[in-house]
Write an enzyme that holds these catalytic residues in place. Structure first.
Site, PDB file in Angstrom:
ATOM      1  NE  ARG A 174      -4.084  -1.678   2.372  1.00  0.00           N
ATOM      2  CZ  ARG A 174      -4.951  -1.784   3.377  1.00  0.00           C
ATOM      3  NH1 ARG A 174      -4.803  -1.037   4.450  1.00  0.00           N
ATOM      4  NH2 ARG A 174      -5.950  -2.646   3.318  1.00  0.00           N
ATOM      5  CD  GLU A 222      -6.896   4.066  13.754  1.00  0.00           C
ATOM      6  OE1 GLU A 222      -6.330   4.671  12.833  1.00  0.00           O
ATOM      7  OE2 GLU A 222      -8.115   3.850  13.770  1.00  0.00           O
ATOM      8  CB  SER A 258      -6.129  -2.758  12.408  1.00  0.00           C
ATOM      9  OG  SER A 258      -6.886  -3.226  11.302  1.00  0.00           O
ATOM     10  CG  LEU A 259      -9.928  -8.396  13.333  1.00  0.00           C
ATOM     11  CD1 LEU A 259     -11.086  -7.556  13.856  1.00  0.00           C
ATOM     12  CD2 LEU A 259     -10.418  -9.310  12.210  1.00  0.00           C
TER      13      LEU A 259
END
EC number: 1.4.3.16
Length: 350
Positions: free
Chosen positions: A75, A160, A176-177
């Site tokens: 990304r 976060e 992030s999960l």
């Protein structure tokens, strides 16, 4: 993060802000949305994984010239490549095309994207999607231990808001999960145990002035304050995007730091000149205060990292330096120059 900073929590790695490379660019839609989006509509990277190709507005494919993995590059690489194209060509967006795939496959794999684009007159089975990078995820935050504990006794963090070290310098897919679930789960029992053995001094709440709603200002003044705050918010967002975005430099970060401080003090003066009190609470003012604090934390962290690593890329230090692998850390008592960032033990407004 701002509340934790004001409570004297240690903050770490705030320079690592992930930019999603392909958010829907409203400027390129046949029918422009009547209102500006509060949050970007993201075009999942699965579109690129399924064969989507990125083009500039002359329909020239550009990713192979930046990375041998082309559209399948990470990304941050794709976001920097798009950013470079936009700056070189003076354009507002690029195009992501999946229309060469069978219509049935597109609609079955990406029904929500197809429906959202069709609302604005764009058929992704026939036309390319206008896209632009957008701020997406913060890898840094309040420094946490393995059970979500912080340096502030009794304060636990997860998700976060936390800097757990799980991401390092670059978030990958759904880390992030895992971060949210694992550290939230780990924090439960220690926080319960802490509560059970703690003696709560209820008189401590009398140390601080009670928060009050700004009703005494009257509707006219309050509406003026809200309008001004919304304008200041847009200006802060513009500064952050322009000077603290995908590609950074020391001079631009320094300029951002100066402009943010000036804008913050100007906003605070406006509030207090119109009768605002430091103990007043209102949605727009609270969010603005926290945005200023977080913006300064990001800029301060970015200026202190003299290398390019993961999501932090600076033209002044374009390479990874293994000697600088250590995290950036902001300890309590720093960045206390304004009401927005002032920590609790220095709360008094002069």
């Amino acid at each position: 993060m701002a509340m934790a900073h004001r409570a004297q929590a240690v903050i770490s790695n705030m320079e690592f802000v992930q930019f999603h490379p392909t958010a829907l660019a409203d400027e390129g839609l046949p029918i422009r949305p009547s209102n500006a989006r509060e949050n970007a509509f993201l075009i999942t990277e699965a579109v690129r994984g399924d064969g989507g190709i990125l083009y500039n507005l002359d329909m020239e494919r550009f990713m192979p010239s930046y990375d041998e993995r082309a559209e399948l590059a990470p990304r941050d690489v794709v976001a920097r490549s798009i950013d470079d194209q936009l700056k070189k060509r003076g354009e507002e967006y690029v195009l992501l095309d999946i229309s060469h795939k069978p219509t049935e496959k597109i609609l079955s794999h990406f029904p929500n994207i197809a429906a959202e684009c069709l609302r604005y007159g764009l058929d992704i089975t026939q036309q390319p999607i206008p896209v632009v990078p957008a701020a997406h995820y913060m890898c840094g935050g309040v420094r946490a231990g393995l059970e979500g504990e912080t340096n502030v006794q009794g304060l636990y963090v997860a998700g976060e808001v936390a800097c757990t070290g799980l991401h390092g310098a670059n978030r990958l897919a759904s880390n992030s999960l895992a971060e949210a679930l694992v550290f939230a789960r780990r924090a439960v029992q220690p926080s319960i145990d802490h509560m059970n053995i703690s003696k709560i001094d209820h008189s401590a709440s009398s140390w601080w002035p009670r928060p009050v709603a700004p009703l005494l200002l009257g509707d006219t003044v309050l509406n003026k304050v809200i309008r001004q705050t919304r304008e200041v918010r847009k200006e802060l967002q513009s500064i952050m995007w322009e000077y603290v975005g995908i590609v950074r430099s020391t001079s631009r970060l320094t300029l951002a730091e100066t402009r943010i401080i000036e804008l913050e003090l100007k906003w605070e003066r406006y509030l207090f000149q119109h009768g605002w009190e430091p103990t007043m609470v209102g949605l727009e003012a609270c969010e603005m205060r926290n945005l200023f604090c977080c913006a300064k934390l990001v800029v301060s962290s970015a200026l202190s990292r003299h290398e390019s690593r993961g999501l932090h890329y600076t033209i002044d230090f374009p390479h990874v330096e293994e000697s600088k692998r250590l995290p950036t850390v902001i300890f309590p008592s720093q960045l206390n120059s304004s009401w927005s960032s002032r920590q609790l033990h220095k709360q008094q407004i002069c």
